[in-house]
Design a protein around this motif. Sequence first.
Motif, PDB file in Angstrom:
ATOM      1  N   ARG A   8      50.618  28.108  34.897  1.00 44.00           N
ATOM      2  CA  ARG A   8      50.776  28.906  36.101  1.00 44.00           C
ATOM      3  C   ARG A   8      49.604  28.625  37.035  1.00 44.00           C
ATOM      4  O   ARG A   8      48.545  28.199  36.610  1.00 44.00           O
ATOM      5  CB  ARG A   8      50.809  30.405  35.770  1.00 44.00           C
ATOM      6  CG  ARG A   8      51.969  30.799  34.878  1.00 44.00           C
ATOM      7  CD  ARG A   8      51.991  32.297  34.664  1.00 44.00           C
ATOM      8  NE  ARG A   8      53.058  32.687  33.760  1.00 44.00           N
ATOM      9  CZ  ARG A   8      53.340  33.942  33.447  1.00 44.00           C
ATOM     10  NH1 ARG A   8      52.626  34.940  33.961  1.00 44.00           N
ATOM     11  NH2 ARG A   8      54.322  34.214  32.617  1.00 44.00           N
ATOM     12  N   LYS A   9      49.807  28.861  38.323  1.00 48.81           N
ATOM     13  CA  LYS A   9      48.743  28.649  39.292  1.00 48.81           C
ATOM     14  C   LYS A   9      47.690  29.747  39.146  1.00 48.81           C
ATOM     15  O   LYS A   9      48.022  30.935  39.147  1.00 48.81           O
ATOM     16  CB  LYS A   9      49.310  28.650  40.707  1.00 48.81           C
ATOM     17  CG  LYS A   9      50.268  27.495  40.971  1.00 48.81           C
ATOM     18  CD  LYS A   9      50.803  27.547  42.396  1.00 48.81           C
ATOM     19  CE  LYS A   9      51.750  26.374  42.653  1.00 48.81           C
ATOM     20  NZ  LYS A   9      52.299  26.403  44.032  1.00 48.81           N
ATOM     21  N   PRO A  10      46.427  29.373  39.019  1.00 44.15           N
ATOM     22  CA  PRO A  10      45.394  30.370  38.700  1.00 44.15           C
ATOM     23  C   PRO A  10      45.179  31.412  39.780  1.00 44.15           C
ATOM     24  O   PRO A  10      44.813  32.548  39.475  1.00 44.15           O
ATOM     25  CB  PRO A  10      44.146  29.525  38.486  1.00 44.15           C
ATOM     26  CG  PRO A  10      44.414  28.239  39.185  1.00 44.15           C
ATOM     27  CD  PRO A  10      45.886  28.008  39.088  1.00 44.15           C
ATOM     28  N   LEU A  11      45.377  31.054  41.044  1.00 49.05           N
ATOM     29  CA  LEU A  11      45.109  31.990  42.138  1.00 49.05           C
ATOM     30  C   LEU A  11      46.364  32.655  42.666  1.00 49.05           C
ATOM     31  O   LEU A  11      46.325  33.329  43.699  1.00 49.05           O
ATOM     32  CB  LEU A  11      44.377  31.270  43.279  1.00 49.05           C
ATOM     33  CG  LEU A  11      43.059  30.593  42.886  1.00 49.05           C
ATOM     34  CD1 LEU A  11      42.382  29.991  44.107  1.00 49.05           C
ATOM     35  CD2 LEU A  11      42.132  31.589  42.202  1.00 49.05           C
ATOM     36  N   ASP A  12      47.476  32.486  41.978  1.00 49.75           N
ATOM     37  CA  ASP A  12      48.743  33.092  42.398  1.00 49.75           C
ATOM     38  C   ASP A  12      48.851  34.473  41.775  1.00 49.75           C
ATOM     39  O   ASP A  12      49.071  34.621  40.578  1.00 49.75           O
ATOM     40  CB  ASP A  12      49.916  32.220  41.956  1.00 49.75           C
ATOM     41  CG  ASP A  12      51.223  32.668  42.613  1.00 49.75           C
ATOM     42  OD1 ASP A  12      51.262  33.794  43.126  1.00 49.75           O
ATOM     43  OD2 ASP A  12      52.204  31.886  42.598  1.00 49.75           O
ATOM     44  N   THR A  13      48.706  35.524  42.566  1.00 49.55           N
ATOM     45  CA  THR A  13      48.718  36.894  42.038  1.00 49.55           C
ATOM     46  C   THR A  13      50.111  37.355  41.638  1.00 49.55           C
ATOM     47  O   THR A  13      50.248  38.375  40.950  1.00 49.55           O
ATOM     48  CB  THR A  13      48.155  37.865  43.084  1.00 49.55           C
ATOM     49  OG1 THR A  13      48.929  37.769  44.289  1.00 49.55           O
ATOM     50  CG2 THR A  13      46.697  37.547  43.388  1.00 49.55           C
ATOM     51  N   GLU A  14      51.156  36.645  42.040  1.00 51.37           N
ATOM     52  CA  GLU A  14      52.514  37.037  41.663  1.00 51.37           C
ATOM     53  C   GLU A  14      52.870  36.594  40.247  1.00 51.37           C
ATOM     54  O   GLU A  14      53.929  36.960  39.743  1.00 51.37           O
ATOM     55  CB  GLU A  14      53.518  36.442  42.659  1.00 51.37           C
ATOM     56  CG  GLU A  14      53.361  36.990  44.072  1.00 51.37           C
ATOM     57  CD  GLU A  14      54.397  36.401  45.022  1.00 51.37           C
ATOM     58  OE1 GLU A  14      55.190  35.563  44.556  1.00 51.37           O
ATOM     59  OE2 GLU A  14      54.394  36.777  46.201  1.00 51.37           O
ATOM     60  N   GLN A  15      52.016  35.799  39.603  1.00 54.05           N
ATOM     61  CA  GLN A  15      52.275  35.326  38.249  1.00 54.05           C
ATOM     62  C   GLN A  15      51.124  35.726  37.324  1.00 54.05           C
ATOM     63  O   GLN A  15      50.601  34.923  36.567  1.00 54.05           O
ATOM     64  CB  GLN A  15      52.455  33.802  38.227  1.00 54.05           C
ATOM     65  CG  GLN A  15      53.746  33.335  38.887  1.00 54.05           C
ATOM     66  CD  GLN A  15      53.960  31.849  38.707  1.00 54.05           C
ATOM     67  OE1 GLN A  15      53.030  31.062  38.854  1.00 54.05           O
ATOM     68  NE2 GLN A  15      55.176  31.468  38.371  1.00 54.05           N
ATOM     69  N   ASP A  16      50.757  36.989  37.393  1.00 56.69           N
ATOM     70  CA  ASP A  16      49.683  37.471  36.531  1.00 56.69           C
ATOM     71  C   ASP A  16      50.115  37.441  35.071  1.00 56.69           C
ATOM     72  O   ASP A  16      51.308  37.539  34.741  1.00 56.69           O
ATOM     73  CB  ASP A  16      49.291  38.897  36.917  1.00 56.69           C
ATOM     74  CG  ASP A  16      48.502  38.939  38.227  1.00 56.69           C
ATOM     75  OD1 ASP A  16      47.912  37.894  38.572  1.00 56.69           O
ATOM     76  OD2 ASP A  16      48.495  39.985  38.885  1.00 56.69           O
ATOM     77  N   LEU A  17      49.129  37.345  34.189  1.00 66.16           N
ATOM     78  CA  LEU A  17      49.386  37.320  32.754  1.00 66.16           C
ATOM     79  C   LEU A  17      49.444  38.738  32.200  1.00 66.16           C
ATOM     80  O   LEU A  17      49.208  39.718  32.902  1.00 66.16           O
ATOM     81  CB  LEU A  17      48.303  36.512  32.041  1.00 66.16           C
ATOM     82  CG  LEU A  17      48.188  35.045  32.468  1.00 66.16           C
ATOM     83  CD1 LEU A  17      47.058  34.376  31.718  1.00 66.16           C
ATOM     84  CD2 LEU A  17      49.494  34.311  32.226  1.00 66.16           C
ATOM     85  N   ALA A  18      49.769  38.831  30.926  1.00 62.70           N
ATOM     86  CA  ALA A  18      49.947  40.133  30.289  1.00 62.70           C
ATOM     87  C   ALA A  18      48.631  40.907  30.245  1.00 62.70           C
ATOM     88  O   ALA A  18      47.558  40.334  30.044  1.00 62.70           O
ATOM     89  CB  ALA A  18      50.494  39.948  28.873  1.00 62.70           C
ATOM     90  N   SER A  19      48.734  42.206  30.414  1.00 55.66           N
ATOM     91  CA  SER A  19      47.564  43.082  30.363  1.00 55.66           C
ATOM     92  C   SER A  19      47.357  43.561  28.932  1.00 55.66           C
ATOM     93  O   SER A  19      48.172  43.321  28.039  1.00 55.66           O
ATOM     94  CB  SER A  19      47.775  44.286  31.288  1.00 55.66           C
ATOM     95  OG  SER A  19      48.912  45.029  30.852  1.00 55.66           O
ATOM     96  N   ALA A  20      46.262  44.273  28.714  1.00 57.56           N
ATOM     97  CA  ALA A  20      45.981  44.807  27.381  1.00 57.56           C
ATOM     98  C   ALA A  20      47.065  45.761  26.898  1.00 57.56           C
ATOM     99  O   ALA A  20      47.471  45.694  25.724  1.00 57.56           O
ATOM    100  CB  ALA A  20      44.615  45.491  27.389  1.00 57.56           C
ATOM    101  N   PRO A  21      47.589  46.672  27.730  1.00 55.26           N
ATOM    102  CA  PRO A  21      48.687  47.520  27.261  1.00 55.26           C
ATOM    103  C   PRO A  21      49.933  46.725  26.861  1.00 55.26           C
ATOM    104  O   PRO A  21      50.640  47.103  25.921  1.00 55.26           O
ATOM    105  CB  PRO A  21      48.960  48.436  28.457  1.00 55.26           C
ATOM    106  CG  PRO A  21      47.673  48.486  29.199  1.00 55.26           C
ATOM    107  CD  PRO A  21      47.092  47.118  29.047  1.00 55.26           C
ATOM    108  N   THR A  22      50.185  45.619  27.572  1.00 61.46           N
ATOM    109  CA  THR A  22      51.341  44.791  27.210  1.00 61.46           C
ATOM    110  C   THR A  22      51.157  44.173  25.825  1.00 61.46           C
ATOM    111  O   THR A  22      52.086  44.132  25.014  1.00 61.46           O
ATOM    112  CB  THR A  22      51.546  43.681  28.256  1.00 61.46           C
ATOM    113  OG1 THR A  22      51.716  44.272  29.538  1.00 61.46           O
ATOM    114  CG2 THR A  22      52.775  42.848  27.919  1.00 61.46           C
ATOM    115  N   PHE A  23      49.943  43.699  25.545  1.00 59.86           N
ATOM    116  CA  PHE A  23      49.669  43.154  24.211  1.00 59.86           C
ATOM    117  C   PHE A  23      49.786  44.243  23.146  1.00 59.86           C
ATOM    118  O   PHE A  23      50.236  44.001  22.034  1.00 59.86           O
ATOM    119  CB  PHE A  23      48.278  42.517  24.181  1.00 59.86           C
ATOM    120  CG  PHE A  23      48.276  41.071  24.567  1.00 59.86           C
ATOM    121  CD1 PHE A  23      48.732  40.109  23.681  1.00 59.86           C
ATOM    122  CD2 PHE A  23      47.825  40.673  25.807  1.00 59.86           C
ATOM    123  CE1 PHE A  23      48.728  38.774  24.031  1.00 59.86           C
ATOM    124  CE2 PHE A  23      47.825  39.337  26.167  1.00 59.86           C
ATOM    125  CZ  PHE A  23      48.278  38.378  25.278  1.00 59.86           C
TER     126      PHE A  23
END
Length: 370
Positions: A8-23
């Motif tokens: 994923r593109k590192p500076l693309d905020t629309e493709q954020d990775l999973a957060s701690a609650p998601t994990f």
Amino acid sequence: MFKLGAERKPLDTEQDLASAPTFSRLENAANNRDLYRLAQAFVEQFVASYAKPPKMIVLDMDHSEDQTHGQQELAFYNHHYQSHCYLPLFLFEGLSGKFITAALRPGKRPKGAENAMILKRVLKRLRQHWPETRILLRGDAHFANVELMQLALDDPYTDFLFGLTGNSRLKKLAEPHLERTRRLHDTRCHNARLAEQEPPQRSRTFHEIDYQARSWPQNFRTVLKAEVMGLGDNPRFVVTSLKDPAPEMLYTELYCARGQDENFIKMMKNDLASDRTSDCRFAANHMRLFFSCAAYVLHQALRTELLQGTELSRAQPSTVIIKLFKLAVRVAQYKDRIKLHLPSSCPVEALLHTITERLYRLPRPSPNTS
């Protein structure tokens, strides 16, 4: 950098990775069937790491204390460790250090039937791929039970080598050999004093003794290490289905090599946080254990495939993490490319270039690969 790893593109905020609650939700969503399939997947990746069936593998097994500090499910008090804990089982290949699989267990001492149940499933999967590979089951004294012995006897290509806890019968059989070793030690100390040299700290001899426990299905080869030290006697016993080699080599070269398995477990616990089992649910803690196991598999592949011939070819995970991953990097994203700018004084710049070139030459899996 995690986004780059996930393509994923590192500076693309629309493709954020999973957060701690998601994990956290992922960990708690795992059920027993998921965990069983993951355990099988680890065995399958172990098999896939060999280009062709090996002639022999050593299946090292050991349990490790995993202290708990709360109200985790199935966390029991273990008098041997004097703590409330889990007691996970780890299986490694002793010759290469490759991870095979693991099972999170309650904190109580395992019985022979439980160990045999887990090993039977692992052996079944291995035999589906390697029907004629010689397999040596190796473990310390609490694996020397009739269920695991019978498991090896049922397979003509499987042997076992286990430590053996001393008892009154074994000590009686060992006494004549210990007496001769005491005299040998006294003679060596006397000669050293006459020569004005430092006396030896220990003397030891190796012997085969005729012993069979009542529960054993047949008579097995039992080897004694008769060791005498300044503080007293230190007899040790092992039992095996192997006919060769000689007693000394069997103990010093084959059995003592299982100590390396404990180093693999230390890497898993100290460097990769396999003991981060603080969730209240047992299944979620098992999932966390598997995350650490997957990290060990990645480390082993990185070290053996990409770091060969470098200063990190024998490094532990913590060293690799500090030198290769915990680096200050400036990420610059353009329309057609992404650049990573290292500090001008980066000490591992040449090593990173070497690894990058090797990664680039690796064959990429096809899109349809599962």
